[in-house]
Each structure stands twice: as C-alpha cells, then as structure tokens.
Scaffold this motif. Structure first.
Motif, mmCIF file in Angstrom:
data_model
loop_
_atom_site.group_PDB
_atom_site.id
_atom_site.type_symbol
_atom_site.label_atom_id
_atom_site.label_comp_id
_atom_site.label_asym_id
_atom_site.label_seq_id
_atom_site.Cartn_x
_atom_site.Cartn_y
_atom_site.Cartn_z
ATOM 1 N N ILE A 1 0.836 -1.203 0.000
ATOM 2 C CA ILE A 1 0.000 0.000 0.000
ATOM 3 C C ILE A 1 0.870 1.252 0.000
ATOM 4 C CG2 ILE A 1 -1.624 1.360 1.391
ATOM 5 C CD1 ILE A 1 -2.799 -1.363 2.330
ATOM 6 N N PHE B 1 0.945 3.921 -2.991
ATOM 7 C CA PHE B 1 0.568 5.311 -2.706
ATOM 8 C C PHE B 1 1.630 6.265 -3.240
ATOM 9 C CE2 PHE B 1 0.700 9.089 0.016
ATOM 10 C CZ PHE B 1 -0.599 9.554 -0.145
ATOM 11 N N LYS B 2 2.902 5.948 -2.992
ATOM 12 C CA LYS B 2 3.981 6.780 -3.520
ATOM 13 C C LYS B 2 3.923 6.831 -5.049
ATOM 14 C CE LYS B 2 8.090 5.977 -2.013
ATOM 15 N NZ LYS B 2 9.271 5.187 -1.576
ATOM 16 N N TYR C 1 1.309 6.466 -6.941
ATOM 17 C CA TYR C 1 0.155 7.279 -7.358
ATOM 18 C C TYR C 1 0.492 8.764 -7.266
ATOM 19 C CZ TYR C 1 -4.685 8.728 -7.990
ATOM 20 O OH TYR C 1 -5.843 9.296 -8.478
ATOM 21 N N SER D 1 -3.031 13.082 -3.957
ATOM 22 C CA SER D 1 -3.517 11.850 -3.339
ATOM 23 C C SER D 1 -4.682 11.276 -4.131
ATOM 24 C CB SER D 1 -3.971 12.129 -1.895
ATOM 25 O OG SER D 1 -2.889 12.447 -1.072
ATOM 26 N N VAL E 1 -10.300 5.874 -1.097
ATOM 27 C CA VAL E 1 -9.700 4.583 -0.772
ATOM 28 C C VAL E 1 -10.290 3.496 -1.659
ATOM 29 C CG1 VAL E 1 -9.471 2.818 1.034
ATOM 30 C CG2 VAL E 1 -9.150 5.236 1.602
ATOM 31 N N PHE F 1 -8.627 3.621 -5.043
ATOM 32 C CA PHE F 1 -7.221 3.273 -4.885
ATOM 33 C C PHE F 1 -7.048 1.763 -4.726
ATOM 34 C CE2 PHE F 1 -3.582 2.686 -1.866
ATOM 35 C CZ PHE F 1 -2.560 3.093 -2.719
ATOM 36 N N THR F 2 -7.821 1.159 -3.850
ATOM 37 C CA THR F 2 -7.697 -0.285 -3.614
ATOM 38 C C THR F 2 -8.209 -1.091 -4.813
ATOM 39 O OG1 THR F 2 -9.821 -0.210 -2.410
ATOM 40 C CG2 THR F 2 -7.790 -0.152 -1.108
ATOM 41 N N PHE G 1 -6.977 -2.245 3.218
ATOM 42 C CA PHE G 1 -6.362 -0.930 3.436
ATOM 43 C C PHE G 1 -6.590 -0.488 4.873
ATOM 44 C CE2 PHE G 1 -6.484 3.645 3.775
ATOM 45 C CZ PHE G 1 -5.410 4.080 3.014
ATOM 46 N N PHE H 1 -5.306 8.332 3.928
ATOM 47 C CA PHE H 1 -4.094 8.549 3.146
ATOM 48 C C PHE H 1 -3.057 9.346 3.955
ATOM 49 C CE2 PHE H 1 -7.098 8.118 -0.587
ATOM 50 C CZ PHE H 1 -6.662 6.845 -0.907
ATOM 51 N N VAL I 1 -0.974 6.981 5.730
ATOM 52 C CA VAL I 1 0.013 6.342 4.847
ATOM 53 C C VAL I 1 1.244 7.233 4.747
ATOM 54 C CG1 VAL I 1 0.496 5.455 2.536
ATOM 55 C CG2 VAL I 1 -1.788 5.186 3.501
ATOM 56 N N LYS I 2 1.021 8.519 4.551
ATOM 57 C CA LYS I 2 2.151 9.459 4.491
ATOM 58 C C LYS I 2 2.927 9.465 5.805
ATOM 59 C CE LYS I 2 -0.423 12.962 2.953
ATOM 60 N NZ LYS I 2 -0.779 14.320 2.465
#
Length: 221
Positions: A18, A22-23, A25, A32, A36, A39-40, A50, A57, A60-61
């Motif tokens: 994940i 994310f990076k 994307y 971002s 979700v 994204f998933t 997730f 998000f 995640v960062k």
C-alpha cells in the motif's frame, strides 16, 4: 519417481504494498487518490485490507515518514564505529545518513513539499509520528552528551534541547528540498555548520565558565 512439492507463494506484505502504491500514485498524478475505494480497486485489493493498516491517506504518508527514519536509524546502529562517536558526531552521522535515505524518495517528497513548503508554525499531521520517534532517538543522544559533559546541563534550557534539534531537522529538510547544488553539497555544508553551531551553544560556554567562577568566589567567602 521422486515426488515434488509445489512451492508456496511468497507472502505479500500488504502494508508495504500500500505504501509503495501510494507513492507511485503521488508521482504519477501529483496528488492523493480521490478515494480509498478507487485506490484499492486499482491495486486489486479489498478496501478492508487498506483499513486493516491505515485509517486514511494521511496515515500512509505518516508511515512513510516513520519508515524513512527507521531505515536511517537501522543503518546507523549497524555501524560499529557509530557507537564510539561523540554526541556531536552522532548527530552529524544521523543527518548525512538521513539525507542519503531521503534521496531515494526525493521525487515523491518534491511533489508533496516542493512548491508548498512545510509550514514553519503548524506541523502537518503526517509528520507527528516522525517527530515523536526522532525526539525519542535524540533524547538518548543528548543524555549521553550530558553524561560526558559535551553538553552543559542548564536549568529549564536542557529540557528544550530536543525541540531545538527537531527544528534543525525541519530546517535541513527545507534546505535540501530547495537545494540545486551538485550532489547536494550545499546541504552537507548546511548540516555541518548548523550541527556545530548547535553543539557550540549547548556546550560549556565562556558564560558558563564565568558563572561557575562567580559561584566559586561567592561560596569561598
């Protein structure tokens, strides 16, 4: 005939997957993901997977920042010579190693913080875990420096040293983001000068010597 057994597929680290996705994307879209769910879906992963690791998000960062620090500290701890360093040398080693790790993520970090610099007053939510983890690390470095008298113990001020070094971390990061010099040599110079200044200020100064002498004269009357 010899019986063969099928190899089990390697277990996928969904949390790491994940974070990397994310990076990716962010790098491709400059922002971002919209949700979700979308994204998933692109990851061919259940939305619940997730949320098993992250609440948003932003989290995640936050995890990416903390992972960068974790890799940095693991690299330092793996070097035997690091454990022989003075506190000043340990902080210098930290900054140089941290910057080397940041280089692996520079494009991602530039998308997020290149045009919109980190604010100087309010700390973004995604950096709070990194700040907490860093302060735990630096408190140990500073405590060791106080034990060897490399760092002077000063009422009220000593408890603020970790926060001062944290501000230095943010200074170095902002400087590095904007640095266009070859090999980021200007950042290396900024690190050396700022760390030396910090330890000169935290060390025993002429003022401390004067105060000690004044106390001695007073107590010897």
């Amino acid at each position: 005939m010899e019986k063969t057994t099928a190899k089990k597929p390697a277990k996928v680290d969904k949390r790491a997957k994940i974070m990397e996705a994310f990076k990716g994307y962010i790098l491709e879209h400059g922002k971002s993901p919209a949700s979700v769910f979308k994204f998933t879906k692109e990851l061919k992963m259940k939305e619940a997977d997730f949320y098993a690791f992250f609440s948003s998000f932003t989290s995640v960062k936050k995890a990416i920042w903390q992972r960068i620090l974790q890799v940095t500290l693991e690299a330092l701890e793996s070097q035997e010579v690091y454990h022989t360093y003075s506190s000043r040398e340990k902080l210098l080693a930290f900054f140089y190693t941290w910057i080397e790790e940041l280089k692996h993520h520079r494009s991602y970090l530039l998308v997020l913080y290149g045009e919109h610099q980190l604010p100087s007053r309010s700390l973004p939510q995604e950096l709070k875990g990194f700040r907490s983890d860093f302060k735990t690390y630096i408190q140990g470095v500073l405590a060791a420096g106080e034990e060897t008298d490399e760092i002077a113990k000063r009422p009220y001020l000593s408890d603020k040293y970790d926060e001062a070094i944290w501000l230095q971390v943010m200074f170095v990061f902002r400087f590095w983001v904007k640095d266009q010099s070859d090999g980021f040599e200007k950042t290396d110079e900024a690190i050396e000068k700022s760390v030396n200044l910090a330890f000169d200020l935290m060390g025993k100064s002429a003022l401390d010597t004067f105060v000690d002498f004044a106390k001695f004269l007073y107590q010897s009357r």
